[in-house]
Write a protein that holds these residues in place. Structure first.
Motif, mmCIF file in Angstrom:
data_model
loop_
_atom_site.group_PDB
_atom_site.id
_atom_site.type_symbol
_atom_site.label_atom_id
_atom_site.label_comp_id
_atom_site.label_asym_id
_atom_site.label_seq_id
_atom_site.Cartn_x
_atom_site.Cartn_y
_atom_site.Cartn_z
ATOM 1 N N LYS A 151 0.837 -1.204 0.000
ATOM 2 C CA LYS A 151 0.000 0.000 0.000
ATOM 3 C C LYS A 151 0.880 1.265 0.000
ATOM 4 O O LYS A 151 0.691 2.189 -0.776
ATOM 5 C CB LYS A 151 -0.883 -0.050 1.254
ATOM 6 C CG LYS A 151 -2.164 0.741 1.156
ATOM 7 C CD LYS A 151 -3.046 0.390 2.356
ATOM 8 C CE LYS A 151 -3.891 1.597 2.703
ATOM 9 N NZ LYS A 151 -4.212 1.693 4.097
ATOM 10 N N PHE A 209 -1.210 3.313 -2.623
ATOM 11 C CA PHE A 209 -2.630 2.980 -2.737
ATOM 12 C C PHE A 209 -3.432 3.533 -1.558
ATOM 13 O O PHE A 209 -2.976 3.492 -0.417
ATOM 14 C CB PHE A 209 -2.826 1.453 -2.752
ATOM 15 C CG PHE A 209 -2.405 0.786 -4.021
ATOM 16 C CD1 PHE A 209 -1.993 1.524 -5.124
ATOM 17 C CD2 PHE A 209 -2.418 -0.599 -4.138
ATOM 18 C CE1 PHE A 209 -1.601 0.905 -6.305
ATOM 19 C CE2 PHE A 209 -2.036 -1.229 -5.313
ATOM 20 C CZ PHE A 209 -1.622 -0.472 -6.396
ATOM 21 N N SER A 265 -9.518 2.671 -0.553
ATOM 22 C CA SER A 265 -10.527 2.439 -1.606
ATOM 23 C C SER A 265 -9.926 1.686 -2.797
ATOM 24 O O SER A 265 -10.537 0.755 -3.329
ATOM 25 C CB SER A 265 -11.104 3.758 -2.131
ATOM 26 O OG SER A 265 -11.757 4.452 -1.108
ATOM 27 N N MET A 266 -8.721 2.092 -3.222
ATOM 28 C CA MET A 266 -8.047 1.409 -4.347
ATOM 29 C C MET A 266 -7.809 -0.058 -3.993
ATOM 30 O O MET A 266 -8.023 -0.957 -4.810
ATOM 31 C CB MET A 266 -6.691 2.061 -4.644
ATOM 32 C CG MET A 266 -6.766 3.407 -5.326
ATOM 33 S SD MET A 266 -5.065 4.076 -5.412
ATOM 34 C CE MET A 266 -5.414 5.731 -5.996
ATOM 35 N N GLY A 278 -9.509 -3.089 -5.915
ATOM 36 C CA GLY A 278 -8.628 -4.022 -6.633
ATOM 37 C C GLY A 278 -8.748 -5.441 -6.097
ATOM 38 O O GLY A 278 -8.778 -6.417 -6.863
ATOM 39 N N PRO A 332 -2.334 1.588 -9.735
ATOM 40 C CA PRO A 332 -3.715 1.107 -9.646
ATOM 41 C C PRO A 332 -4.200 0.373 -10.890
ATOM 42 O O PRO A 332 -4.793 -0.691 -10.780
ATOM 43 C CB PRO A 332 -4.531 2.386 -9.421
ATOM 44 C CG PRO A 332 -3.575 3.408 -8.937
ATOM 45 C CD PRO A 332 -2.231 3.036 -9.461
ATOM 46 N N THR A 333 -3.892 0.907 -12.096
ATOM 47 C CA THR A 333 -4.442 0.295 -13.320
ATOM 48 C C THR A 333 -3.932 -1.124 -13.514
ATOM 49 O O THR A 333 -4.716 -2.057 -13.726
ATOM 50 C CB THR A 333 -4.100 1.156 -14.563
ATOM 51 O OG1 THR A 333 -4.487 2.499 -14.280
ATOM 52 C CG2 THR A 333 -4.861 0.668 -15.783
ATOM 53 N N TYR A 342 -5.508 -3.436 -10.930
ATOM 54 C CA TYR A 342 -6.890 -3.828 -11.239
ATOM 55 C C TYR A 342 -6.930 -4.877 -12.355
ATOM 56 O O TYR A 342 -7.673 -5.851 -12.291
ATOM 57 C CB TYR A 342 -7.739 -2.618 -11.676
ATOM 58 C CG TYR A 342 -7.876 -1.511 -10.656
ATOM 59 C CD1 TYR A 342 -7.714 -1.754 -9.285
ATOM 60 C CD2 TYR A 342 -8.164 -0.204 -11.056
ATOM 61 C CE1 TYR A 342 -7.837 -0.726 -8.351
ATOM 62 C CE2 TYR A 342 -8.290 0.838 -10.126
ATOM 63 C CZ TYR A 342 -8.126 0.568 -8.773
ATOM 64 O OH TYR A 342 -8.249 1.580 -7.851
#
Length: 434
Positions: A43, A48, A51-52, A56, A104-105, A108
Motif C-alpha cells: 500500500k 494505494f 478504496s483502491m 482491486g 492502480p491500473t 486492477y
C-alpha cells in the motif's frame, strides 16, 4: 454385506479425493487473499488508498463472475482432470504476475485476470464431488473441502508475514516475493492434477470391480430419481431456476463475510498497533477454531438431514461477530469477535452447498452451481470494496463491518423464506430435505 461394501468404497473414494482437493483449494485461497498481507507494505510502496485496495482486491470477483458458468460447462464436457489442471496453471502464472504491478491500473487488470483464470475451480470441485459422493454424504465431504479456506488462512498468515521480511532480497520488495513464492505451488499442482485425478467413477481403476459397480449404480440411481422428480437437466434449467437465484443471494452475504475477513482482517488487526508478524499469528487463531466448528456442524447437518437452520444460525453468529468486531478496541476482544465471524461463515457454507444438488442434475447442476457461486461471490467484491470506501470516508472500519453484517442478516432471512417454498421430500438421515 451391502453396508460393508458402501463403507469400504466411500472410505477409499474419500481418501483418494478429499485430501487432494483440500490441498488444491488451500493453494487457491492463499493466492486469492494474499493481497491482504501484501497490502501491509505494498500500500505504501505503490501509494494505494484503502478504496483502491478494496476495489482491486474485489475486482477479482468480476473476472470470476463473467467466466464461471462457461468454465463449469466446459468442465462438465471435457472432464475435471484436464480442466482443473488448466485452471491451476493459468492462475499460477497470473498470481506471480501480481509481483510486477506498478500502480492502480495494472493492479486492477491483474486482479481481474486472476479472477477470470480461477473461475470454474470451486464450482468445478463442487460438481466433481456430486459425481463421486451420494447426496446424504455430501455436506460432510464438502465441509472437509471447504475447511481448506480457513486452514490456508491459519497457515498462510504467518507464512505471508514471514515472506514480507524478504524485503530488499535481490532488489525486490517483500510483497513481490510473497506473490512469486506463493504462486509456485499452483503451477506444480496443475501438472499433478492432470496425472492424479479421475474424471468419473466408471474410470476409477483404483477401485475394485464390486466397489466401482456399487458406486456407479448408486450415482446413476440418484441421477435417475432427480430426473423422475422433474429436476432440471438442461443448461437453461440451471440458470433460470428461481431457487438458484435465491441461493445465489444467500451465498452473496456469506461471501461478503468471508472475503472481508480474508482481505481486511490483517489491516483491522494491524490498526491496534501490532507488528506484521504478530498480525500473522493473531490472524491464524480464528480460522483454526472455525475448522473444528465447521466439521462438527456439517456432520450434525448430515446426520439429522436438516439444512435450513444449520445455515440460518451460522449466518446470525457471523452477524453478531461483525457487530462486536466493529466496536472492539482491544486485541483480545477483536480476535474473539473475528473468531465468531469465522465460525459462522465457515459453518453456513457446507449445508448451503448441499441444497442445489438436491434439485438439479446433469448440465443444469453444472450451470446452477456455477451461477450460485459466481453471483454469490460478487459479495467478495461488495464487502471488501465497501469496507475500503468507508475507511477512506470515515477513517474507521466500523461502517463497512455493519454493512457486511446487514448482508448476513439478509442471507438468514432468505434461507428461511426458501425453506417455506419447498416441501420436505426426504426422511431423516437420508439426502438433504431442505
Amino acid at each position: 454385506m451391502h453396508m460393508d461394501l458402501e463403507k469400504r468404497t466411500l472410505r477409499k473414494v474419500s481418501w483418494r479425493i478429499v485430501p487432494f482437493i483440500m490441498l488444491l483449494y488451500f493453494i487457491a485461497y492463499i493466492d486469492r487473499v494474499n493481497i491482504g498481507f501484501a497490502s501491509l507494505t505494498m500500500k505504501a510502496d505503490l501509494g494505494f488508498t484503502a478504496s483502491m485496495l478494496g476495489f482491486g482486491a474485489g475486482i477479482f470477483f468480476w473476472g470470476y463472475f463473467l467466466f464461471e458458468v462457461p468454465s463449469n460447462i466446459v468442465l462438465h464436457k471435457v472432464g475435471a482432470r484436464m480442466w482443473i489442471a488448466r485452471v491451476m496453471v493459468t492462475w499460477g502464472i497470473i498470481s506471480a504476475a501480481m509481483a510486477f504491478v506498478k500502480g492502480p491500473t495494472s493492479f486492477y487488470i491483474v486482479r481481474f485476470l486472476l479472477g477470470a483464470a480461477e473461475a470454474g475451480f470451486f464450482p468445478g470441485i463442487i460438481l466433481y464431488l456430486s459425481y463421486w459422493f451420494p447426496a446424504r454424504h455430501r455436506a460432510g465431504v464438502t465441509a472437509f473441502f471447504m475447511a481448506a479456506a480457513p486452514i490456508s488462512t491459519a497457515l498462510g498468515s504467518p507464512l505471508s508475514a514471514a515472506l514480507l521480511e524478504l524485503n530488499g532480497v535481490m532488489g525486490l520488495h517483500g510483497w513481490q516475493w510473497l506473490f512469486i513464492i506463493e504462486a509456485i505451488p499452483a503451477l506444480i499442482l496443475g501438472v499433478v492434477v492432470f496425472f492424479y485425478m479421475t474424471d468419473k467413477p466408471e474410470k476409477a481403476k483404483w477401485l475394485k470391480d464390486d466397489e466401482r459397480a456399487w458406486l456407479v449404480g448408486v450415482m446413476n440411481a440418484e441421477t435417475a430419481s432427480r430426473a423422475a422428480s422433474g429436476s432440471k437437466h438442461g443448461i437453461i434449467g440451471g440458470l433460470a431456476n428461481p431457487r438458484v437465484l435465491a441461493l445465489s443471494l444467500i451465498y452473496f452475504g456469506t461471501s461478503a463475510g468471508l472475503y472481508t475477513l480474508g482481505i481486511w482482517a490483517p489491516q483491522i488487526i494491524r490498526q491496534l498497533g501490532v507488528s506484521s508478524m504478530t498480525v500473522g499469528l493473531l490472524n491464524a487463531i480464528p480460522p483454526i477454531v472455525s475448522v473444528i466448528a465447521m466439521v462438527v456442524w456439517s456432520r450434525h447437518s448430515d446426520r439429522t438431514g436438516e439444512r435450513t437452520w444449520h445455515v440460518v444460525l451460522a449466518c446470525i453468529a457471523a452477524t453478531v461477530g461483525l457487530v462486536v468486531a466493529a466496536m472492539a478496541n482491544s486485541v483480545v476482544g477483536l480476535v474473539a469477535a473475528l473468531t465468531l465471524v469465522n465460525i459462522g461463515i465457515s459453518c453456513a457454507k457446507p449445508p448451503l452447498w448441499t441444497m442445489p444438488t438436491t434439485f438439479l442434475s446433469g448440465a443444469a447442476a453444472a450451470t446452477g452451481i456455477a451461477t450460485i457461486n459466481s453471483i454469490g461471490n460478487l459479495g467478495g467484491f461488495a464487502g471488501p470494496a465497501m469496507i475500503g470506501w468507508m475507511k477512506d470516508r470515515t477513517g474507521s472500519f466500523s461502517g463497512g463491518l455493519y454493512f457486511v453484517a446487514a448482508l448476513l442478516v439478509l442471507s438468514a432471512v432468505l434461507t428461511l423464506l426458501l425453506a417455506r417454498t419447498r416441501k420436505p421430500t426426504v426422511t431423516r438421515g437420508n439426502a438433504p430435505a431442505h
